[in-house]
Motif scaffolding. Structure first.
Motif, PDB file in Angstrom:
ATOM      1  N   UNK A 298      50.051  81.230 109.494  1.00 51.98           N
ATOM      2  CA  UNK A 298      49.432  80.830 110.755  1.00 51.98           C
ATOM      3  C   UNK A 298      48.530  81.980 111.215  1.00 51.98           C
ATOM      4  N   UNK A 299      47.249  81.732 111.229  1.00 50.27           N
ATOM      5  CA  UNK A 299      46.273  82.761 111.554  1.00 50.27           C
ATOM      6  C   UNK A 299      45.806  82.604 112.996  1.00 50.27           C
ATOM      7  N   UNK A 300      45.974  83.680 113.748  1.00 57.94           N
ATOM      8  CA  UNK A 300      45.448  83.748 115.102  1.00 57.94           C
ATOM      9  C   UNK A 300      44.303  84.739 115.157  1.00 57.94           C
ATOM     10  N   UNK A 301      43.268  84.432 115.920  1.00 60.83           N
ATOM     11  CA  UNK A 301      42.090  85.289 116.027  1.00 60.83           C
ATOM     12  C   UNK A 301      41.936  85.714 117.475  1.00 60.83           C
ATOM     13  N   UNK A 302      41.833  87.018 117.684  1.00 59.85           N
ATOM     14  CA  UNK A 302      41.705  87.565 119.026  1.00 59.85           C
ATOM     15  C   UNK A 302      40.483  88.458 119.091  1.00 59.85           C
TER      16      UNK A 302
END
Length: 414
Positions: free
Chosen positions: A357-361
């Motif tokens: 699960x890739x989150x981008x901030x």
């Protein structure tokens, strides 16, 4: 089970183990070592792991030592052992680019090399501590850089054979991999390595066929190797469809808990595979590896419900690709964007085994490390800029000094 039964079982198990060891020792007794040292030719693709068995040894030798030479007769020889029992190396702990002395292991007289690189090509000798050789291999590690992909569904054909007089250069393909997905349309491929046939090869090297060796073999003279240097490895890809095996039923205890929770509120989401969460900063690159996968495995990637097929996402299909799959089955995301958020699923040998699960901030501190390629590139560019400015500064002052010494500098004073 009483003590007597336990003792009998241990005795039987020990007898079987002793029988197995005796059988393995008998293999060496039945295989005489050649009177004249020959080299078995073997070829692999870069980043693959391979095993070199020591097919023969004298009966009095209880431990073997492996040696490596870049070229036959080289004065520099690497000893691939510590003489005290090397700690076993696991493939998962080996990084790409590590020195060969870190990427090898010896098990049951066989040499294992993990994540082989083109620099590992050369001659491998099985021998004793005194330097007596009794078996040898000629290993050719072919680079995946410039590897050409051929898509069979699009009507493309592999490279045609090349002929240069008596020299015949061609591609030898491995077996097809299993389908990389099940239940939906998947892909399978086969790796092709460069081989050549010529009557001018050295007779000290064993060949699988008459006068046939891999293009990087030590048996190939330099003039012939130069003619075959343009023949790169190939990857032949085609579509496939296979059914999925029946999944095992979820344990009744787990289902009972899920049903109880669903009565209290909404039914929870239960992932079918382990999910790992990763937070990535906006604009930075990311490389995702499939757990336990090797370059020769059939590996596929999905983003949520989108299938990332190699016909569209394989490295080299499009030079401007931001998201692509390399020949080592790694998923690359360059300059991460907000639209890259989601779950990336990994298939291995036709079974979905993991998810990321890739989150981008766009906020938060990003730890700077020299192991990051982007950090290294920024440091190199900065150093080049400083060197260029220093060169210009020194050049200007040298010119001024020369003008002053030879009185050729124009006078701008009023």
């Amino acid at each position: 089970m009483n003590l007597a039964h336990t003792t009998v079982l241990l005795w039987v198990w020990g007898s079987l183990q002793a029988f197995e060891i005796v059988e393995k020792e008998n293999i060496f007794q039945r295989t005489p070592c050649p009177a004249f040292l020959m080299f078995d030719n073997a070829a692999y693709l870069a980043d693959m792991s391979f095993e070199l068995p020591c097919h023969c040894k004298p009966e009095e030798v209880s431990a073997v030592v492996w040696y490596y030479q870049k070229h036959l007769g080289s004065s520099h020889t690497k000893v691939l052992t510590d003489f005290d029992g090397r700690v076993l190396t696991e493939a998962a702990q080996v990084r790409v680019g590590s020195d060969m002395l870190v990427r090898f292991s010896i098990r049951m007289f066989s040499l294992l090399v993990f994540r082989a690189q083109p620099e590992d090509s050369g001659l491998y000798f099985c021998g004793t501590r005194k330097g007596d050789y009794f078996y040898a291999f000629d290993v050719d590690i072919q680079s995946s850089e410039g590897m050409v992909a051929t898509f069979k569904d699009q009507g493309q054909e592999p490279f045609a054979d090349e002929y240069h007089g008596s020299l015949h250069v061609f591609t030898t393909f491995w077996e097809w991999t299993p389908c990389d997905r099940c239940g939906v349309r998947g892909e399978q491929w086969r790796i092709g390595l460069c081989y050549l046939q010529s009557p001018d090869l050295s007779p000290r090297y064993h060949k699988t066929r008459s006068d046939v060796v891999s293009c990087g073999s030590q048996a190939v003279p330099r003039k012939l190797r130069a003619k075959a240097s343009d023949h790169t490895p190939e990857l032949l890809v085609q579509s496939c469809v296979v059914p999925c095996e029946k999944k095992k039923k979820i344990q009744e205890g787990v289902m009972a808990i899920i049903n109880y929770v669903s009565k209290v509120g909404s039914r929870p989401w239960v992932p079918q595979v382990p999910i790992q969460f990763h937070q990535q900063r906006l604009g930075h690159g990311l490389i995702i590896s499939c757990p336990g996968a090797r370059p020769e495995h059939a590996v596929a990637w999905d983003k949520d419900h989108q299938y990332l097929y190699r016909t569209q996402y394989l490295k080299g299909v499009n030079r401007s690709m931001r998201v692509f799959i390399d020949h080592g089955n790694h998923l690359h995301i360059r300059f991460t964007q907000l639209g890259d958020r989601g779950i990336y699923y990994c298939w291995r040998q036709g079974v979905r085994i993991a998810g990321f699960r890739l989150g981008v901030t766009s906020r938060g501190r990003y730890p700077v490390s020299l192991s990051d390629p982007e950090t290294r590139a920024a440091v190199v560019l900065t150093l080049i800029g400083y060197l260029l400015i220093t060169f210009i500064f020194v050049t200007i002052h040298l010119c001024r000094c020369c003008c002053y010494l030879f009185r050729c500098c124009p006078n701008f004073s009023l």
